[in-house]
Design a protein around this motif. Sequence first.
Motif, PDB file in Angstrom:
ATOM      1  N   TYR A 544      41.878  36.094  19.060  1.00 37.01           N
ATOM      2  CA  TYR A 544      42.799  35.382  19.959  1.00 37.01           C
ATOM      3  C   TYR A 544      43.728  36.348  20.681  1.00 37.01           C
ATOM      4  CZ  TYR A 544      47.179  35.710  17.251  1.00 37.01           C
ATOM      5  OH  TYR A 544      48.331  36.150  16.637  1.00 37.01           O
ATOM      6  N   LEU A 545      43.993  37.507  20.090  1.00 34.54           N
ATOM      7  CA  LEU A 545      44.836  38.508  20.751  1.00 34.54           C
ATOM      8  C   LEU A 545      44.179  38.990  22.044  1.00 34.54           C
ATOM      9  CD1 LEU A 545      45.940  40.661  17.670  1.00 34.54           C
ATOM     10  CD2 LEU A 545      47.164  38.756  18.734  1.00 34.54           C
ATOM     11  N   LEU A 546      42.867  39.218  21.993  1.00 32.29           N
ATOM     12  CA  LEU A 546      42.142  39.636  23.183  1.00 32.29           C
ATOM     13  C   LEU A 546      42.064  38.506  24.196  1.00 32.29           C
ATOM     14  CD1 LEU A 546      39.261  41.580  21.387  1.00 32.29           C
ATOM     15  CD2 LEU A 546      41.416  42.463  22.269  1.00 32.29           C
ATOM     16  N   LEU A 547      41.955  37.283  23.696  1.00 30.80           N
ATOM     17  CA  LEU A 547      41.963  36.138  24.602  1.00 30.80           C
ATOM     18  C   LEU A 547      43.256  36.082  25.402  1.00 30.80           C
ATOM     19  CD1 LEU A 547      40.835  33.426  25.642  1.00 30.80           C
ATOM     20  CD2 LEU A 547      41.911  32.341  23.656  1.00 30.80           C
ATOM     21  N   ILE A 548      44.387  36.356  24.753  1.00 27.97           N
ATOM     22  CA  ILE A 548      45.666  36.351  25.465  1.00 27.97           C
ATOM     23  C   ILE A 548      45.648  37.386  26.584  1.00 27.97           C
ATOM     24  CG2 ILE A 548      48.126  36.878  25.226  1.00 27.97           C
ATOM     25  CD1 ILE A 548      47.994  35.652  22.418  1.00 27.97           C
ATOM     26  N   CYS A 549      45.169  38.603  26.282  1.00 27.78           N
ATOM     27  CA  CYS A 549      45.075  39.641  27.313  1.00 27.78           C
ATOM     28  C   CYS A 549      44.215  39.177  28.484  1.00 27.78           C
ATOM     29  CB  CYS A 549      44.463  40.914  26.724  1.00 27.78           C
ATOM     30  SG  CYS A 549      45.484  41.780  25.539  1.00 27.78           S
ATOM     31  N   ILE A 550      43.041  38.650  28.165  1.00 30.20           N
ATOM     32  CA  ILE A 550      42.097  38.234  29.202  1.00 30.20           C
ATOM     33  C   ILE A 550      42.659  37.086  30.016  1.00 30.20           C
ATOM     34  CG2 ILE A 550      39.815  37.222  29.560  1.00 30.20           C
ATOM     35  CD1 ILE A 550      38.971  38.752  26.946  1.00 30.20           C
ATOM     36  N   PHE A 551      43.265  36.118  29.347  1.00 25.55           N
ATOM     37  CA  PHE A 551      43.789  34.937  30.036  1.00 25.55           C
ATOM     38  C   PHE A 551      44.817  35.318  31.099  1.00 25.55           C
ATOM     39  CE2 PHE A 551      47.202  31.774  30.332  1.00 25.55           C
ATOM     40  CZ  PHE A 551      46.490  30.678  30.795  1.00 25.55           C
ATOM     41  N   PHE A 552      45.776  36.160  30.721  1.00 28.11           N
ATOM     42  CA  PHE A 552      46.833  36.490  31.686  1.00 28.11           C
ATOM     43  C   PHE A 552      46.321  37.426  32.785  1.00 28.11           C
ATOM     44  CE2 PHE A 552      49.482  34.799  28.310  1.00 28.11           C
ATOM     45  CZ  PHE A 552      50.427  34.084  29.032  1.00 28.11           C
ATOM     46  N   TYR A 553      45.324  38.245  32.490  1.00 26.73           N
ATOM     47  CA  TYR A 553      44.739  39.061  33.553  1.00 26.73           C
ATOM     48  C   TYR A 553      43.967  38.180  34.525  1.00 26.73           C
ATOM     49  CZ  TYR A 553      42.596  42.976  35.951  1.00 26.73           C
ATOM     50  OH  TYR A 553      42.218  43.871  36.922  1.00 26.73           O
ATOM     51  N   VAL A 554      43.224  37.212  33.998  1.00 25.03           N
ATOM     52  CA  VAL A 554      42.492  36.275  34.842  1.00 25.03           C
ATOM     53  C   VAL A 554      43.453  35.486  35.730  1.00 25.03           C
ATOM     54  CG1 VAL A 554      41.179  34.112  34.746  1.00 25.03           C
ATOM     55  CG2 VAL A 554      40.426  36.078  33.419  1.00 25.03           C
ATOM     56  N   CYS A 555      44.579  35.058  35.161  1.00 26.79           N
ATOM     57  CA  CYS A 555      45.576  34.324  35.958  1.00 26.79           C
ATOM     58  C   CYS A 555      46.077  35.178  37.123  1.00 26.79           C
ATOM     59  CB  CYS A 555      46.747  33.901  35.082  1.00 26.79           C
ATOM     60  SG  CYS A 555      46.358  32.594  33.909  1.00 26.79           S
ATOM     61  N   ALA A 556      46.393  36.442  36.829  1.00 30.14           N
ATOM     62  CA  ALA A 556      46.876  37.335  37.884  1.00 30.14           C
ATOM     63  C   ALA A 556      45.809  37.546  38.945  1.00 30.14           C
ATOM     64  CB  ALA A 556      47.299  38.669  37.279  1.00 30.14           C
ATOM     65  N   LEU A 557      44.561  37.690  38.532  1.00 28.61           N
ATOM     66  CA  LEU A 557      43.480  37.930  39.477  1.00 28.61           C
ATOM     67  C   LEU A 557      43.234  36.710  40.354  1.00 28.61           C
ATOM     68  CD1 LEU A 557      41.416  39.892  40.516  1.00 28.61           C
ATOM     69  CD2 LEU A 557      39.905  39.290  38.604  1.00 28.61           C
ATOM     70  N   ILE A 558      43.310  35.543  39.774  1.00 24.01           N
ATOM     71  CA  ILE A 558      43.143  34.313  40.572  1.00 24.01           C
ATOM     72  C   ILE A 558      44.237  34.202  41.629  1.00 24.01           C
ATOM     73  CG2 ILE A 558      43.272  31.793  40.461  1.00 24.01           C
ATOM     74  CD1 ILE A 558      41.860  31.951  37.758  1.00 24.01           C
ATOM     75  N   ILE A 559      45.481  34.444  41.213  1.00 29.31           N
ATOM     76  CA  ILE A 559      46.599  34.370  42.170  1.00 29.31           C
ATOM     77  C   ILE A 559      46.418  35.391  43.285  1.00 29.31           C
ATOM     78  CG2 ILE A 559      49.082  34.737  42.446  1.00 29.31           C
ATOM     79  CD1 ILE A 559      49.389  33.699  39.551  1.00 29.31           C
ATOM     80  N   ASN A 560      46.034  36.602  42.935  1.00 25.26           N
ATOM     81  CA  ASN A 560      45.855  37.639  43.950  1.00 25.26           C
ATOM     82  C   ASN A 560      44.727  37.309  44.909  1.00 25.26           C
ATOM     83  OD1 ASN A 560      47.918  39.532  43.427  1.00 25.26           O
ATOM     84  ND2 ASN A 560      46.816  40.288  41.636  1.00 25.26           N
ATOM     85  N   LEU A 561      43.632  36.768  44.382  1.00 24.88           N
ATOM     86  CA  LEU A 561      42.508  36.415  45.247  1.00 24.88           C
ATOM     87  C   LEU A 561      42.855  35.268  46.183  1.00 24.88           C
ATOM     88  CD1 LEU A 561      39.562  36.733  42.694  1.00 24.88           C
ATOM     89  CD2 LEU A 561      39.872  38.115  44.755  1.00 24.88           C
ATOM     90  N   LEU A 562      43.542  34.250  45.673  1.00 21.84           N
ATOM     91  CA  LEU A 562      43.869  33.082  46.487  1.00 21.84           C
ATOM     92  C   LEU A 562      44.977  33.367  47.496  1.00 21.84           C
ATOM     93  CD1 LEU A 562      43.736  30.228  43.800  1.00 21.84           C
ATOM     94  CD2 LEU A 562      42.013  30.803  45.532  1.00 21.84           C
ATOM     95  N   SER A 563      45.874  34.254  47.149  1.00 24.14           N
ATOM     96  CA  SER A 563      47.029  34.526  48.017  1.00 24.14           C
ATOM     97  C   SER A 563      46.789  35.686  48.982  1.00 24.14           C
ATOM     98  CB  SER A 563      48.252  34.847  47.161  1.00 24.14           C
ATOM     99  OG  SER A 563      48.037  36.053  46.453  1.00 24.14           O
ATOM    100  N   ARG A 564      45.613  36.319  48.913  1.00 23.46           N
ATOM    101  CA  ARG A 564      45.266  37.472  49.736  1.00 23.46           C
ATOM    102  C   ARG A 564      46.032  38.740  49.370  1.00 23.46           C
ATOM    103  NH1 ARG A 564      44.910  34.982  55.901  1.00 23.46           N
ATOM    104  NH2 ARG A 564      43.638  33.158  55.391  1.00 23.46           N
ATOM    105  N   LEU A 565      46.892  38.675  48.338  1.00 28.81           N
ATOM    106  CA  LEU A 565      47.581  39.891  47.900  1.00 28.81           C
ATOM    107  C   LEU A 565      46.589  40.907  47.348  1.00 28.81           C
ATOM    108  CD1 LEU A 565      50.678  38.340  46.108  1.00 28.81           C
ATOM    109  CD2 LEU A 565      50.584  39.351  48.386  1.00 28.81           C
ATOM    110  N   HIS A 566      45.433  40.412  46.956  1.00 34.30           N
ATOM    111  CA  HIS A 566      44.358  41.264  46.459  1.00 34.30           C
ATOM    112  C   HIS A 566      44.040  42.395  47.427  1.00 34.30           C
ATOM    113  CE1 HIS A 566      40.041  42.256  45.907  1.00 34.30           C
ATOM    114  NE2 HIS A 566      40.269  42.030  44.615  1.00 34.30           N
TER     115      HIS A 566
END
Length: 902
Positions: A544-566
């Motif tokens: 679950y510790l790795l899941l936490i890392c992955i989850f918050f990285y995925v959240c950041a990546l989704i926001i960056n992709l949708l907002s064009r900040l990527h």
Amino acid sequence: MGENNTDNFADAVPEYTDPTNGFKSTMQLMTDTQDSEDTRIDLNEKGRSPKQLPWYYGPVYLLFWVGLFFAVVYPLFNHLPTGVKVEEESAKAGKFVAQRAETTLLKIDLMGPKIAGDYVTEVLMVQLLLEEIEKVRQEMRQDLYELEVDVQRAQGAFLHWQMINMYQGIQNVVVKLSAKSSNSTSYLLVNSHYDSKPSSVGTGDAEFMVVSMLEVLRLMAISDDPFLHPIVFLFNGAEEQPFHGSHGFISQHKWSANCKALINLDSAGCGGRELLFQGGPNHPWLMKHYKKSAKHPFATTMAEEVFQADLIPSDTDFRMFHNFGPVPGLDLAGVYNGFVYHTKFDRFSAVSRDSLQNTGDNVLSLVQSISNAEEMYDTEAHSEGHSVFFDYLGLFFVYYKESTGVALNICFSLAAIILVCLSLWRMARVTDQKIGTYAGAFGIMFLLAILGFLLALGLPLLMSVFYDSSDRTMTYFTNSWLVIGLFICPSVIGLVLPMTLYLSLRPSEKIPHAYHLQIAGHAYCIFLVVLCILLTVASIRTAYLLLICIFFYVCALIINLLSRLHDRGYLWSLVLGACQILPYLYFTYLFHSFLVIIIPMTSRKGMESNPDMFVALLSALGSILSMIFVAPLINLFRRPKSMIGGLALVMFIFCMISVSEVGFPYRAKTNVMRLHFLEVHRKFYEYDGSLSLEDSGYYFDLQDRRLEEPLRDKINLTGFTRLDEECKKEMKCGMPCFNHRWCAAVEDAHWLPRDELVELPDVPTVLELLNKTVLVGEFDTRVRYDFKVSGPPRMSLFVMPLDGVKILKWSFLMGMLDNPAIYKPPYHIFFGYGSDDSPVEFYFELRKDDANFDVPLFKLGVSGHYMSHLNKRDAATQKFLDDLPDFAHPMEWPTSYERYIF
């Protein structure tokens, strides 16, 4: 480059333009009419994005994360509720009253050590508990509740690791509180123990929990709201034996069969918050009630898996209730200030009223919740597998079933893979490069991520090996902040070094620096995905510790992709950094908790393993998980290698401090060296009854890696030696090893001879041969020996059949003889008593290949342990104790040992 960087984050690569026009390539933008500053790739002749931030922001960036720990994590970890006073009770009806529990705790503390078999434990402590329970009866709502009290005196036996554990006259004070309106036959069991180790009063372990139970009993008995299920409060009198009280209850007491759930309370420290470190097993509904009721949650699945892997040198009564019930439950223990655990400094002064309030609030709420649980009617129907559970900074509690965890791990891992692929495809489209260019760059970064991970683990472990080879382990034992420089800085250096060196070479003119840095994060994310899947397949719930890392990285990546900040320079890093704050806070909180628990335990981890390796591993894992996406962002700034150099300088300074007096592990009263030894009077009798040896000395079971070295210049250790030669000739090296832990380490034990024979207390250990009988049967001939032994409240027998001889039967548990693959001679039978000191009779039946029973058949060792502080030490022992340095805390007692040959 200018120093005004308000637009620098956006200038490295072009923004994502209108979808109807497609993605403009780099060459198009350079040859078009230069639409605007923020849609231009500004590369210099070296192919480097010129918009990295000035270097002096880098240290500020790193210090921000350090400051976040001290501003948020450290205060929340140490936060305790304010203890409720007796005069506030009317205004806070139904609340746990810490002051009342504190008053009772002081009375128990002043009684001194409570060793099973002593008058204080068997008489005075039992009287005090009965008096406190009677006070509850007088205050109880007689119209709503019934209260039954039973003082159990138990005898029995069980196999415990490599030892048969026997007991008689062990006392438990048991209380059952029932609502008159209830017809439930399912009971909730609440357990703790009131006995202590020699030399320790036991205020933290576990009288702290006992007084919490008494106050919870009182509050439940005066409540206006009757509960569904009866509650059994077990005040057990022999946990330190070990586990005699709990085994006596669960295997024999009239109420034990009805106990369907357990709240076990113990301690490996003194004060602070109690940790939920075991649950169930296979009963996630208990976690539901902890989530619903615990006012101050503190729990983690990782602690459960570490504990159950036997990486912690402790155990609790939970094992007895699980193995011999089985009763599912919750295992909670105080873990703060483990430096005083099992020492004379575990006293009332080390316990705060606020810590009593913390534990009392949680236990009261748990008892209220589980005693009204519908699941209690049929607990087996709710046996649905393991749980994943953890608290977040003590603010709230999260739990879910293991099957749900598997689904979450796989789903978010797949989501991460898909989003990383989408991100790489988008980078290729924006820069008008082939996808293979970015796939190749990702492949390199993935290899560098693996290398960074290995270095982040390896460098701290290498430091631990270096310190161990220099005989300087445990330098952090008193000054725990030294782990920052010794283990955390090397881990962070290892994590970022490969990526930073690679990026400093400006590997490709086709891929902007901002994209390269983003790909580095993708590589670490996919690496974590691989680890998460592997741990999930291995059924390790700490994934679950790795899941936490992955989850918050995925959240950041989704926001960056949708907002064009990527695609706008380094602006994606702002989103990534913001999304990393929550996991950073959690991981630093979790691993700080582990270090608070583990560092005191290094003083009792034993001689075999290097304790620094465990501390280094925890420090490295905490650094990796909290900084894996944060630390590589030092490459946003110029001169990132200088920042790595700064971390190396910090590491060097801490190393220099650690080899000074600051790094000496022990301090008087607060951080002591645990010195366990027995004053042994040995006698070896031969087959003809002659006495071949009588001597005395100190048998040391050294507790930590520094062995006797800290004592070399303090006391006379002339003749101090290992027992290698004794181990070749005598069973158990000729030593009266006390329990399974002592016996497991006996080959590493040390012996300090003394000239004067140890003077033993007045109650001798006496072995009497009652009868020797040859039994002639139809199929074989065997011999039977009948014995009787008497002595102090703790005795051990060691039995070694000689060549050609087999023990067929004895009066002890047959499980040891029936499993020769697990239990091998010499056999160890441990015996302890409480209020009943009557002699023990036992027998052996043996067979010999040639049926000649007029020759030596077996060796029998008998030891008597005079553990009580009331037993006076002789003059030589007292002088030896007086000569010990103030940082050494002895746990010692006189012991007799006789070895016979029959």
